[in-house]
Design a protein around this motif. Structure first.
Motif, PDB file in Angstrom:
ATOM      1  N   ASN A 197       0.904  -1.488   0.042  1.00  0.00           N
ATOM      2  CA  ASN A 197       0.060   0.074   0.033  1.00  0.00           C
ATOM      3  C   ASN A 197       0.809   1.398  -0.092  1.00  0.00           C
ATOM      4  O   ASN A 197       0.157   2.348   0.055  1.00  0.00           O
ATOM      5  CB  ASN A 197      -0.876   0.131   1.310  1.00  0.00           C
ATOM      6  CG  ASN A 197      -0.210   0.071   2.414  1.00  0.00           C
ATOM      7  OD1 ASN A 197       0.641  -0.743   2.771  1.00  0.00           O
ATOM      8  ND2 ASN A 197      -0.511   0.967   3.323  1.00  0.00           N
ATOM      9  N   GLY A 198       2.137   0.993  -0.090  1.00  0.00           N
ATOM     10  CA  GLY A 198       2.849   2.331  -0.334  1.00  0.00           C
ATOM     11  C   GLY A 198       4.386   2.382   0.058  1.00  0.00           C
ATOM     12  O   GLY A 198       4.950   1.032  -0.044  1.00  0.00           O
ATOM     13  N   GLN A 311      -9.119  -3.722  -9.565  1.00  0.00           N
ATOM     14  CA  GLN A 311     -10.172  -3.281  -8.493  1.00  0.00           C
ATOM     15  C   GLN A 311      -9.577  -2.913  -7.045  1.00  0.00           C
ATOM     16  O   GLN A 311      -9.897  -1.927  -6.685  1.00  0.00           O
ATOM     17  CB  GLN A 311     -11.392  -4.215  -8.278  1.00  0.00           C
ATOM     18  CG  GLN A 311     -12.090  -4.375  -9.722  1.00  0.00           C
ATOM     19  CD  GLN A 311     -13.213  -5.509  -9.288  1.00  0.00           C
ATOM     20  OE1 GLN A 311     -12.932  -6.504  -9.328  1.00  0.00           O
ATOM     21  NE2 GLN A 311     -14.448  -4.759  -9.281  1.00  0.00           N
ATOM     22  N   VAL A 312      -8.836  -3.669  -6.702  1.00  0.00           N
ATOM     23  CA  VAL A 312      -8.185  -3.515  -5.337  1.00  0.00           C
ATOM     24  C   VAL A 312      -7.262  -2.279  -5.397  1.00  0.00           C
ATOM     25  O   VAL A 312      -7.147  -1.520  -4.402  1.00  0.00           O
ATOM     26  CB  VAL A 312      -7.406  -4.911  -4.673  1.00  0.00           C
ATOM     27  CG1 VAL A 312      -6.601  -4.638  -3.600  1.00  0.00           C
ATOM     28  CG2 VAL A 312      -8.353  -6.062  -4.655  1.00  0.00           C
ATOM     29  N   LEU A 313      -6.350  -2.361  -6.321  1.00  0.00           N
ATOM     30  CA  LEU A 313      -5.456  -1.376  -6.400  1.00  0.00           C
ATOM     31  C   LEU A 313      -6.231   0.079  -6.426  1.00  0.00           C
ATOM     32  O   LEU A 313      -5.772   1.169  -5.760  1.00  0.00           O
ATOM     33  CB  LEU A 313      -4.614  -1.549  -7.656  1.00  0.00           C
ATOM     34  CG  LEU A 313      -3.169  -0.908  -7.844  1.00  0.00           C
ATOM     35  CD1 LEU A 313      -2.399  -1.159  -6.382  1.00  0.00           C
ATOM     36  CD2 LEU A 313      -2.430  -1.079  -9.071  1.00  0.00           C
ATOM     37  N   ALA A 321      -4.165   6.037   3.215  1.00  0.00           N
ATOM     38  CA  ALA A 321      -3.373   5.022   3.712  1.00  0.00           C
ATOM     39  C   ALA A 321      -2.952   4.126   2.399  1.00  0.00           C
ATOM     40  O   ALA A 321      -1.783   3.217   2.660  1.00  0.00           O
ATOM     41  CB  ALA A 321      -3.694   4.120   4.815  1.00  0.00           C
ATOM     42  N   GLY A 322      -3.563   4.436   1.072  1.00  0.00           N
ATOM     43  CA  GLY A 322      -2.953   3.672   0.056  1.00  0.00           C
ATOM     44  C   GLY A 322      -2.775   4.308  -1.098  1.00  0.00           C
ATOM     45  O   GLY A 322      -2.702   3.855  -2.410  1.00  0.00           O
ATOM     46  N   ARG A 323      -2.463   5.531  -1.039  1.00  0.00           N
ATOM     47  CA  ARG A 323      -2.438   6.391  -2.348  1.00  0.00           C
ATOM     48  C   ARG A 323      -1.070   6.151  -3.191  1.00  0.00           C
ATOM     49  O   ARG A 323      -1.112   6.210  -4.341  1.00  0.00           O
ATOM     50  CB  ARG A 323      -2.157   7.818  -1.682  1.00  0.00           C
ATOM     51  CG  ARG A 323      -3.360   8.434  -1.539  1.00  0.00           C
ATOM     52  CD  ARG A 323      -3.510   9.883  -0.863  1.00  0.00           C
ATOM     53  NE  ARG A 323      -4.565  10.479  -0.493  1.00  0.00           N
ATOM     54  CZ  ARG A 323      -4.802  11.143   0.402  1.00  0.00           C
ATOM     55  NH1 ARG A 323      -3.654  12.011   1.062  1.00  0.00           N
ATOM     56  NH2 ARG A 323      -5.973  11.998   0.750  1.00  0.00           N
TER      57      ARG A 323
END
Length: 367
Positions: A197-198, A311-313, A321-323
């Motif tokens: 997520n980053g 889709q999840v991405l 928190a996932g940019r």
């Protein structure tokens, strides 16, 4: 907090609880762990005032919940506990309190649970400033509110000077697992996609800089944060997420090795796809560290079916928190006779190397 507030209940009248007591001491002493008035004052002043919820305010020896309320949220109970011993207590981007709440919330969320209730137990070294405790408690409550959880019970112990390193915190948590979710390290399948997520390694690098043991001038902050909101968004678009774990001690490399070994597959990473901040990458190059093994406190590793990866991405990148979420690898079947459970890195130079599980420690007292 294992002490009770004295209350007076008259027939036909509502319960009245007196205002919390105030600690007048500047530093914690052994009396604050004695079980008497000094201990009660410390608990009420520092913890009850900060956490401020009806369940904790009763100051019973336990927190009690209605089973019907839990069952309405899912069909399985998740329970976890962790202890936090970070040095220093305060660092860029967080402190031991933000670590404790975020870490326990995330340990619940990565199994698909909705975190609900936390405990807080502290071991305090004699001589610690009471204001330090107040700052830590305030941080814990801030993150608890952000994550939508309540700190509802706990314990306080004081040990002699020299028998601990300032402050140790233990948090346990319970949550309820969604009915449509089954996440396990054993679920990775060939063709699955690996997503983070980053940026990786921020927490480990921030602690290293905060210790000021090396002449590093880098603006690096810990990534410490609760991930339950991000994970809920991911599960909303893909309840079929196969594996999910927060990459804390041991970093992403250790998590991926656990997935590969438990699922008896091979995981292939693309080094060019790893999201790294330049200051973190630079610090690792100078010190000979591998960012894949650096601790994170706000990063997760997800293994998802290939047909749901986009889709999840997209859902992750829409959440704060996932940019910077990125695909970093894929899951492969093992050839007949080949060793199972390996993580292999496709390097920037066109070769490949095995990414083993962390042996020993890169940095001590990290979380």
């Amino acid at each position: 907090m294992n002490d009770r507030v004295a209350v007076s209940i008259e027939p036909g009248e509502p319960r009245r609880v007196r205002p919390p007591r105030r600690v007048n001491d500047v530093a914690v002493n052994l009396a604050h762990g004695s079980g008497g008035r000094a201990m009660r004052d410390l608990i009420e002043d520092v913890f009850v005032s900060a956490f401020d919820n009806p369940t904790l305010a009763a100051l019973e020896d336990q927190a009690v919940f209605a089973l019907a309320d839990l069952a309405a949220r899912g069909d399985r109970l998740a329970f976890t506990t962790d202890s936090y011993v970070v040095d220093p207590l305060f660092f860029p981007g967080g402190d031991i309190g933000t670590l404790a709440v975020s870490g326990t919330v995330n340990d619940l969320a990565v199994c698909g649970a909705t975190p609900l209730y936390l405990s807080c137990a502290v071991v305090i070294e004699e001589g610690l400033a009471v204001d330090v405790l107040r700052r830590v408690a305030a941080s814990m409550q801030r993150i608890a509110l952000e994550a939508g959880v309540a700190i509802v019970t706990g314990d306080t112990k004081v040990v002699e000077r020299g028998c601990a390193d300032k402050l140790f915190v233990n948090t346990a948590g319970i949550g309820v697992v969604r009915r449509d979710v089954s996440i396990s390290a054993r679920n990775a399948r060939p063709g699955d996609v690996v997503i983070v997520n980053g940026f990786l390694g921020d927490h480990g690098a921030a602690i290293l800089v905060a210790r000021q043991q090396l002449a590093l001038d880098a603006d690096i902050k810990s990534d410490c944060c609760p991930l339950n909101g991000l994970i809920a968004a991911m599960l909303d678009v893909c309840p079929r997420i196969h594996c999910l774990r927060d990459a804390t001690r041991g970093g992403v490399a250790t998590v991926l090795n656990e997935f590969a070994q438990s699922s008896r597959v091979r995981i292939r990473l693309d080094e060019t796809a790893l999201p790294l901040r330049e200051p973190v990458q630079g610090a690792c190059e100078i010190l000979g560290l591998d960012p894949l093994y650096l601790a994170n406190e706000g990063k997760l590793v997800a293994v998802v079916p290939a047909d749901a990866a986009q889709q999840v991405l997209t859902a992750m990148r829409a959440h704060p928190a996932g940019r910077e979420a990125a695909v970093i690898g894929t899951v492969e079947a093992c050839d007949e006779g080949a060793e199972e459970g390996l993580v292999v890195m496709q390097t920037t130079f066109g070769g490949q190397r095995i990414v083993d599980m962390l042996v020993g420690e890169q940095l001590p007292r990290i979380c």
